[in-house]
Design a protein around this motif. Structure first.
Motif, PDB file in Angstrom:
ATOM      1  N   ASN A  17       0.844  -1.191   0.000  1.00  0.00           N
ATOM      2  CA  ASN A  17       0.000   0.000   0.000  1.00  0.00           C
ATOM      3  C   ASN A  17       0.889   1.255   0.000  1.00  0.00           C
ATOM      4  O   ASN A  17       2.026   1.187  -0.399  1.00  0.00           O
ATOM      5  N   GLY A  18       0.417   2.379   0.435  1.00  0.00           N
ATOM      6  CA  GLY A  18       1.299   3.552   0.566  1.00  0.00           C
ATOM      7  C   GLY A  18       1.744   4.151  -0.760  1.00  0.00           C
ATOM      8  O   GLY A  18       1.012   4.149  -1.748  1.00  0.00           O
ATOM      9  N   ASN A  19       2.958   4.668  -0.747  1.00  0.00           N
ATOM     10  CA  ASN A  19       3.558   5.335  -1.910  1.00  0.00           C
ATOM     11  C   ASN A  19       4.845   4.598  -2.281  1.00  0.00           C
ATOM     12  O   ASN A  19       5.562   4.123  -1.392  1.00  0.00           O
TER      13      ASN A  19
ATOM     14  N   ARG B  53       9.541   6.492 -12.184  1.00  0.00           N
ATOM     15  CA  ARG B  53       8.293   5.727 -12.062  1.00  0.00           C
ATOM     16  C   ARG B  53       7.823   5.871 -10.619  1.00  0.00           C
ATOM     17  O   ARG B  53       8.613   5.674  -9.678  1.00  0.00           O
ATOM     18  N   TYR B  54       6.547   6.195 -10.438  1.00  0.00           N
ATOM     19  CA  TYR B  54       6.018   6.511  -9.109  1.00  0.00           C
ATOM     20  C   TYR B  54       4.613   5.916  -8.976  1.00  0.00           C
ATOM     21  O   TYR B  54       3.853   5.874  -9.959  1.00  0.00           O
ATOM     22  N   ILE B  55       4.239   5.501  -7.767  1.00  0.00           N
ATOM     23  CA  ILE B  55       2.833   5.264  -7.414  1.00  0.00           C
ATOM     24  C   ILE B  55       2.585   6.134  -6.178  1.00  0.00           C
ATOM     25  O   ILE B  55       3.277   5.985  -5.162  1.00  0.00           O
ATOM     26  N   LEU B  56       1.637   7.050  -6.318  1.00  0.00           N
ATOM     27  CA  LEU B  56       1.427   8.031  -5.241  1.00  0.00           C
ATOM     28  C   LEU B  56      -0.034   8.106  -4.828  1.00  0.00           C
ATOM     29  O   LEU B  56      -0.944   7.846  -5.639  1.00  0.00           O
ATOM     30  N   GLN B  57      -0.245   8.501  -3.588  1.00  0.00           N
ATOM     31  CA  GLN B  57      -1.589   8.743  -3.070  1.00  0.00           C
ATOM     32  C   GLN B  57      -2.024  10.162  -3.456  1.00  0.00           C
ATOM     33  O   GLN B  57      -1.170  11.058  -3.615  1.00  0.00           O
ATOM     34  N   PRO B  58      -3.335  10.386  -3.580  1.00  0.00           N
ATOM     35  CA  PRO B  58      -3.805  11.695  -4.086  1.00  0.00           C
ATOM     36  C   PRO B  58      -3.508  12.874  -3.162  1.00  0.00           C
ATOM     37  O   PRO B  58      -3.570  14.021  -3.612  1.00  0.00           O
ATOM     38  N   GLU B  59      -3.140  12.592  -1.910  1.00  0.00           N
ATOM     39  CA  GLU B  59      -2.804  13.688  -0.987  1.00  0.00           C
ATOM     40  C   GLU B  59      -1.582  14.472  -1.484  1.00  0.00           C
ATOM     41  O   GLU B  59      -1.319  15.587  -1.029  1.00  0.00           O
ATOM     42  N   ILE B  60      -0.845  13.922  -2.442  1.00  0.00           N
ATOM     43  CA  ILE B  60       0.307  14.641  -3.008  1.00  0.00           C
ATOM     44  C   ILE B  60      -0.133  15.976  -3.633  1.00  0.00           C
ATOM     45  O   ILE B  60       0.622  16.949  -3.625  1.00  0.00           O
TER      46      ILE B  60
ATOM     47  N   LEU C 189       5.024  14.427   1.981  1.00  0.00           N
ATOM     48  CA  LEU C 189       4.017  13.355   2.101  1.00  0.00           C
ATOM     49  C   LEU C 189       4.546  12.214   2.971  1.00  0.00           C
ATOM     50  O   LEU C 189       3.787  11.581   3.716  1.00  0.00           O
ATOM     51  N   MET C 190       5.853  12.004   2.890  1.00  0.00           N
ATOM     52  CA  MET C 190       6.482  10.920   3.661  1.00  0.00           C
ATOM     53  C   MET C 190       6.338  11.122   5.167  1.00  0.00           C
ATOM     54  O   MET C 190       6.383  10.178   5.938  1.00  0.00           O
ATOM     55  N   LYS C 191       6.133  12.374   5.571  1.00  0.00           N
ATOM     56  CA  LYS C 191       5.956  12.652   7.009  1.00  0.00           C
ATOM     57  C   LYS C 191       4.615  12.117   7.507  1.00  0.00           C
ATOM     58  O   LYS C 191       4.433  11.882   8.693  1.00  0.00           O
ATOM     59  N   ALA C 192       3.649  11.942   6.565  1.00  0.00           N
ATOM     60  CA  ALA C 192       2.299  11.550   6.978  1.00  0.00           C
ATOM     61  C   ALA C 192       1.904  10.138   6.535  1.00  0.00           C
ATOM     62  O   ALA C 192       0.991   9.548   7.104  1.00  0.00           O
ATOM     63  N   GLN C 193       2.580   9.609   5.519  1.00  0.00           N
ATOM     64  CA  GLN C 193       2.164   8.315   4.955  1.00  0.00           C
ATOM     65  C   GLN C 193       3.373   7.409   4.759  1.00  0.00           C
ATOM     66  O   GLN C 193       4.510   7.887   4.660  1.00  0.00           O
ATOM     67  N   SER C 194       3.092   6.091   4.626  1.00  0.00           N
ATOM     68  CA  SER C 194       4.213   5.180   4.382  1.00  0.00           C
ATOM     69  C   SER C 194       4.739   5.369   2.957  1.00  0.00           C
ATOM     70  O   SER C 194       3.979   5.619   2.009  1.00  0.00           O
TER      71      SER C 194
END
Ligand code: G1P
Length: 290
Positions: free
Chosen positions: A154-156, A207-214, A238-243
């Motif tokens: 999950n995560g980013n 190449r990235y997979i990111l959550q929309p909070e970005i 974002l790393m401060k708030a999500q995995s």
């Protein structure tokens, strides 16, 4: 956990490192063997199960839109001459109606800004990003590997590879917690650090997979390296708030935004094509008197 359905591909850049070739054609249309770079990047996304491609484009990039659409006169001509094999290849990039879309980055404010331009189209779901300068040779493709990892963690996730220490200033560089496995937890990342300041030699490979909070973080991100709004800076927030994970993918990357990278990509992808392998090897030997 949501499926990764959408990908953002920023294609507004000028390709200054491969001028003069890119004076009148988009760099994403530079051919590697017989297909433009963008074809490889989209094919990698489709292999990963992605359904919707969002191009963040700019002036002078309409050749990309034409590439993914029908070319009626050409197709009719090939049909009339019964050249069905070529016709199939010409039609191969065409996607179902509505599965590709284009939005413009109106000013060259950086990669972070380009991604932010796609916020309304992505909406509130995790999504992928591919930078089209980089094509990746490998089976399975890098994004397929990342989507499989995403199902586990999950995560980013950002794709990474090791680069020579003296080249870290060309890339986003991550700080891994441990390098024991290919999926690494991270403690930080920095865009284009000096050799002295680089936390490792693992570079972010496009190449990235990111959550929309970005997107809300990108909105607040100030200009960083190169006086541009950097995706890496927003990801570090974002790393401060999500995995957040870095994934050491198995393939081989080719930076076709550089002349040497593009030349090497042509050789490598030609080697993979059985109709060219022997002739290319023989010619390289002869040319370089090996
Ligand atoms: C971009 C990213 C960087 C990444 C690189 C990969 O930099 O900002 O983090 O490592 O792509 O190619 P650019 O090459 O656009 O300067």
């Amino acid at each position: 956990m949501s499926q990764i359905r959408k990908i953002v591909i920023p294609v507004a850049g000028h390709g200054t490192r491969v001028l003069p070739a890119t004076k009148s054609i988009p760099k994403e249309m530079l051919p590697v063997v017989d297909k433009p770079l963008i074809d490889y990047v989209v094919a990698e996304a489709l292999e990963a199960g992605i359904e919707h491609v969002i191009f963040v484009t700019g002036r002078g990039k309409s050749a990309l839109e034409d590439y993914f659409d029908h070319a009626f006169e050409l197709e009719a001509g090939l049909q009339a001459k019964n050249k069905t094999d070529i016709l199939t290849e010409v039609r191969q990039p065409i996607r179902p109606p509505g599965s590709l879309c284009y939005t413009r980055q109106q000013s060259p404010a950086g990669l972070g800004h380009a991604i932010w331009c796609a916020r309304e189209i992505v909406g509130n779901e995790p999504f992928a990003i591919s930078l089209p300068d980089v094509i990746i040779r490998g089976t399975p493709g890098c994004l397929k590997e990342m989507v499989d990892q995403y199902k586990v963690c999950n995560g980013n996730i950002v794709a990474v590879e090791e680069v020579p220490r003296e080249e870290v200033n060309k890339y986003g560089i991550i700080a891994p917690k441990s390098t024991d496995s290919d999926l690494m937890e991270m403690t930080g990342m920095v865009e284009k650090p000096t050799v002295e300041d680089a936390p490792s030699n693992f570079s972010i490979t496009g190449r990235y997979i990111l959550q929309p909070e970005i997107f809300s973080l990108l909105e607040k991100t100030e200009k960083g390296a190169g006086n541009e709004i950097q995706l890496t800076d927003a990801m570090a927030e974002l790393m401060k708030a999500q995995s957040f994970f870095a994934y050491r993918f198995s393939g081989e990357s080719h930076d076709c935004g550089s002349k040497l990278g593009w030349l090497k990509a042509n050789m490598a992808f030609a080697k993979d094509r059985s109709e060219f392998t022997e002739d290319v090897a023989a010619y390289a030997k002869e040319l370089f008197s090996i």
